[in-house]
Write a protein that holds these residues in place. Structure first.
Motif, PDB file in Angstrom:
ATOM      1  N   UNK A   1       0.803  -1.225   0.000  1.00 18.83           N
ATOM      2  CA  UNK A   1       0.000   0.000   0.000  1.00 18.83           C
ATOM      3  C   UNK A   1       0.834   1.273   0.000  1.00 18.83           C
ATOM      4  N   UNK A   2       2.071   1.202   0.484  1.00 23.18           N
ATOM      5  CA  UNK A   2       2.913   2.391   0.516  1.00 23.18           C
ATOM      6  C   UNK A   2       3.350   2.832  -0.872  1.00 23.18           C
ATOM      7  N   UNK A   3       3.520   1.882  -1.793  1.00 22.36           N
ATOM      8  CA  UNK A   3       4.016   2.212  -3.127  1.00 22.36           C
ATOM      9  C   UNK A   3       2.973   2.043  -4.228  1.00 22.36           C
ATOM     10  N   UNK A   4       2.079   1.082  -4.074  1.00 24.43           N
ATOM     11  CA  UNK A   4       1.268   0.647  -5.210  1.00 24.43           C
ATOM     12  C   UNK A   4      -0.221   0.938  -5.127  1.00 24.43           C
ATOM     13  N   UNK A   5      -0.676   1.657  -4.116  1.00 25.33           N
ATOM     14  CA  UNK A   5      -2.109   1.966  -3.985  1.00 25.33           C
ATOM     15  C   UNK A   5      -2.293   3.479  -3.960  1.00 25.33           C
ATOM     16  N   UNK A   6      -3.258   3.957  -4.747  1.00 23.16           N
ATOM     17  CA  UNK A   6      -3.564   5.386  -4.786  1.00 23.16           C
ATOM     18  C   UNK A   6      -5.076   5.570  -4.674  1.00 23.16           C
ATOM     19  N   UNK A   7      -5.487   6.511  -3.822  1.00 19.31           N
ATOM     20  CA  UNK A   7      -6.903   6.829  -3.640  1.00 19.31           C
ATOM     21  C   UNK A   7      -7.053   8.321  -3.887  1.00 19.31           C
ATOM     22  N   UNK A   8      -7.963   8.693  -4.797  1.00 17.59           N
ATOM     23  CA  UNK A   8      -8.181  10.104  -5.108  1.00 17.59           C
ATOM     24  C   UNK A   8      -9.674  10.405  -5.121  1.00 17.59           C
ATOM     25  N   UNK A   9      -9.993  11.673  -4.933  1.00 12.04           N
ATOM     26  CA  UNK A   9     -11.366  12.157  -5.049  1.00 12.04           C
ATOM     27  C   UNK A   9     -11.345  13.345  -5.987  1.00 12.04           C
ATOM     28  N   UNK A  10     -12.140  13.242  -7.066  1.00 12.50           N
ATOM     29  CA  UNK A  10     -12.234  14.332  -8.029  1.00 12.50           C
ATOM     30  C   UNK A  10     -13.646  14.357  -8.594  1.00 12.50           C
TER      31      UNK A  10
END
Length: 161
Positions: free
Chosen positions: A74-83
């Motif tokens: 999760x530190x390198x390979x997971x991204x969570x965004x809100x747009x």
């Protein structure tokens, strides 16, 4: 647990696609090991489409999204965004396995990216969203938006009176 959003790939009831899927389901259930086939097909679809399995619930004023992401850092390979009221979860899987037997060596690589987008209610404060990862499950907690003012009736006065 109550679902808060419809599955984005579910066909409309009564549509031709829904009828075909129902016919396949009837066929599958009448076939020996049909349930096992269904799970295998589901897993194949997820591997080939890059779709992340999620569970959406509401808990104590929060929309809680749990996503299956086993074996991912999760530190390198997971991204969570809100747009624009869309929560996006994306992950990159990098897996390398090496087996050595009696002087031979076999290495297998698996790479791929996965994305899942979910519409969330308008007015969410992005700073209040929290995400945690534990035991292969990413949990994103989205607070309910601030309530809007209650409806209030305004008295209409006759002009000139």
């Amino acid at each position: 647990m109550a679902k808060t959003a419809a599955h984005p790939t579910k066909p409309a009831p009564g549509s031709a696609l829904a009828q075909r899927l129902r016919a396949f389901e009837d066929f599958r259930m009448g076939w020996p090991l049909g349930d096992l086939l269904s799970h295998e097909l589901s897993d194949l679809m997820e591997r080939t489409t890059g779709m992340i399995r999620v569970e959406e619930t509401t808990e104590g004023g929060f929309l809680v999204v749990r996503a299956e992401l086993p074996g991912i850092d999760p530190d390198k390979d997971v991204h969570v965004t809100l747009e624009d009221d869309v929560l996006t979860i994306s992950a990159e899987r990098r897996d390398e396995r090496t087996e050595e037997n009696e002087g031979s060596r076999r290495t297998e690589f698996h790479y791929g990216s996965m994305t899942r987008r979910l519409r969330v209610p308008r007015g969410i404060d992005p700073e209040a969203i929290a995400a945690t990862y534990q035991d292969g499950i990413l949990e994103v907690r989205v607070p309910a938006p601030a309530p809007t003012a209650e409806t209030r009736e305004i008295t209409v006065h006759r002009a000139g009176s």
